[in-house]
Write a protein that holds these residues in place. Sequence first.
Motif, mmCIF file in Angstrom:
data_model
loop_
_atom_site.group_PDB
_atom_site.id
_atom_site.type_symbol
_atom_site.label_atom_id
_atom_site.label_comp_id
_atom_site.label_asym_id
_atom_site.label_seq_id
_atom_site.Cartn_x
_atom_site.Cartn_y
_atom_site.Cartn_z
ATOM 1 N N LEU A 1 71.193 28.116 -6.218
ATOM 2 C CA LEU A 1 70.875 28.220 -4.798
ATOM 3 C C LEU A 1 72.211 28.215 -4.062
ATOM 4 C CD1 LEU A 1 68.736 28.317 -2.584
ATOM 5 C CD2 LEU A 1 68.580 25.837 -2.683
ATOM 6 N N ASP A 2 72.657 29.392 -3.646
ATOM 7 C CA ASP A 2 74.014 29.561 -3.132
ATOM 8 C C ASP A 2 74.029 30.178 -1.742
ATOM 9 O OD1 ASP A 2 75.161 28.627 -5.509
ATOM 10 O OD2 ASP A 2 75.181 30.635 -6.401
ATOM 11 N N LEU A 3 75.073 29.852 -1.013
ATOM 12 C CA LEU A 3 75.373 30.515 0.252
ATOM 13 C C LEU A 3 76.548 31.456 -0.012
ATOM 14 C CD1 LEU A 3 74.626 30.557 3.296
ATOM 15 C CD2 LEU A 3 76.532 28.972 3.651
ATOM 16 N N LEU A 4 76.302 32.749 0.185
ATOM 17 C CA LEU A 4 77.292 33.771 -0.142
ATOM 18 C C LEU A 4 77.898 34.372 1.118
ATOM 19 C CD1 LEU A 4 75.213 35.743 -2.827
ATOM 20 C CD2 LEU A 4 76.749 33.803 -3.217
ATOM 21 N N VAL A 5 79.150 34.796 0.993
ATOM 22 C CA VAL A 5 79.780 35.613 2.019
ATOM 23 C C VAL A 5 79.694 37.058 1.556
ATOM 24 C CG1 VAL A 5 81.883 36.139 3.310
ATOM 25 C CG2 VAL A 5 81.375 33.777 2.644
ATOM 26 N N VAL A 6 79.097 37.913 2.383
ATOM 27 C CA VAL A 6 78.881 39.318 2.040
ATOM 28 C C VAL A 6 79.364 40.174 3.208
ATOM 29 C CG1 VAL A 6 77.167 41.001 1.225
ATOM 30 C CG2 VAL A 6 76.799 38.561 0.813
ATOM 31 N N GLY B 1 82.028 46.546 7.125
ATOM 32 C CA GLY B 1 83.006 45.524 6.807
ATOM 33 C C GLY B 1 82.799 44.211 7.528
ATOM 34 N N GLN B 2 81.720 44.097 8.299
ATOM 35 C CA GLN B 2 81.426 42.855 9.011
ATOM 36 C C GLN B 2 80.859 41.831 8.040
ATOM 37 O OE1 GLN B 2 78.713 43.323 12.278
ATOM 38 N NE2 GLN B 2 78.710 41.159 12.818
ATOM 39 N N GLU B 3 81.469 40.650 8.000
ATOM 40 C CA GLU B 3 81.024 39.618 7.066
ATOM 41 C C GLU B 3 79.867 38.807 7.649
ATOM 42 O OE1 GLU B 3 84.753 38.545 4.181
ATOM 43 O OE2 GLU B 3 84.585 37.406 6.055
ATOM 44 N N PHE B 4 78.935 38.462 6.771
ATOM 45 C CA PHE B 4 77.817 37.600 7.134
ATOM 46 C C PHE B 4 77.523 36.673 5.970
ATOM 47 C CE2 PHE B 4 76.059 41.325 5.099
ATOM 48 C CZ PHE B 4 75.020 40.855 4.322
ATOM 49 N N GLU C 1 69.436 45.511 11.930
ATOM 50 C CA GLU C 1 70.617 46.068 12.603
ATOM 51 C C GLU C 1 70.461 45.982 14.120
ATOM 52 O OE1 GLU C 1 73.310 50.170 12.872
ATOM 53 O OE2 GLU C 1 71.625 50.044 11.460
ATOM 54 N N HIS C 2 69.260 46.265 14.611
ATOM 55 C CA HIS C 2 69.015 46.198 16.055
ATOM 56 C C HIS C 2 69.212 44.781 16.582
ATOM 57 C CE1 HIS C 2 67.191 47.011 19.958
ATOM 58 N NE2 HIS C 2 66.425 45.949 19.773
ATOM 59 N N VAL C 3 68.765 43.772 15.825
ATOM 60 C CA VAL C 3 68.813 42.389 16.285
ATOM 61 C C VAL C 3 70.199 41.778 16.117
ATOM 62 C CG1 VAL C 3 67.947 40.047 15.804
ATOM 63 C CG2 VAL C 3 66.356 41.977 15.931
ATOM 64 N N THR C 4 70.888 42.088 15.008
ATOM 65 C CA THR C 4 72.139 41.402 14.683
ATOM 66 C C THR C 4 73.372 42.295 14.682
ATOM 67 O OG1 THR C 4 71.959 41.791 12.287
ATOM 68 C CG2 THR C 4 70.832 39.844 13.186
ATOM 69 N N GLY C 5 73.187 43.605 14.598
ATOM 70 C CA GLY C 5 74.322 44.507 14.474
ATOM 71 C C GLY C 5 74.772 44.726 13.043
ATOM 72 N N LEU C 6 74.173 44.030 12.090
ATOM 73 C CA LEU C 6 74.544 44.183 10.688
ATOM 74 C C LEU C 6 73.988 45.493 10.138
ATOM 75 C CD1 LEU C 6 73.935 40.565 9.330
ATOM 76 C CD2 LEU C 6 76.134 41.631 9.875
#
Length: 304
Positions: free
Chosen positions: A94-99, A104-107, A225-230
Amino acid sequence: MQTGSGRERRRHDARGLVDVLPGERPAAPVLLLALDGFVDAGSAVRLLRDAALADGGGRVLAEFDVDQLVDYRYRRPLLTFERDRWTALALPRLDLLVVADEAGQEFLLLTGPEPDVQWQRFVSAVELVVRELGVRLVVGLDAVPLAVPHTRQLGVTVHSSEESVRAGQAPWFEQALVPGSAAHVLEYLLAERGIPTAGLAVHVPQYLAQADYPAASLRLAEVLEHVTGLRLPTGPLAEAAALVADRVAAEAGASAEIQEMIAGLEQQYDRFVLARATDGSLPSGDELGAEVERYLAEQARKDE
């Protein structure tokens, strides 16, 4: 009623559930919740999560202690046996990842099994990490089975503690009582503690809910994408969705009974959309709860 000091003790105790690793941290990231184990009709969330991790798998930023959260008798880890010895053990993580998204925007992405126990302590552990990392929005991803046709644009229920996220999002249900999940409890309690949260639930045709349905993942990515920009990678998903659409069309074309069912769903859906647009009338949500209950029952039978 729990006192403020009691809450602080629980949050302090929650530090034993999670270990934040050293390393570079993204600035004011969005956190996506994509846990396994609850409703994921059409495997839409799993497919989207796999697409997001396809290019590198992400970097682990925090690790949760699954020994305290997972019931191994319910989720028995798989071992590989070869001839005369054990050669591999697949323990859950159970991990929290940086992606990074396509731009190139990190989340942040929370992945792994839904905790079986200690949900409130788990929420407090996530809260500690969210505050430490300066997360600006926590977004839960869901896919729910509904009596809707695949021939219409898939609906997405958008809900949030933030008016800016809800703005312009027409509701789909007046009220619904549905089984909870750790991610839903997390979303609710974090909002209660002043952390911005949101949730996206794509509506998957119930007759396609038991198989992979990448079209639902595409729709989820579009609204995300609409809600967060990701901008999550969706190229392979689009190809898979086209193949599935061809198979569904072929099966429907070969069966008058299936065609009749789909036509009935189309009429029902079109009437609902018209009423929603003209007088704002919404169903109570009983249908949603019933479909979710049926889906969970089917999943339980498959697990058994």
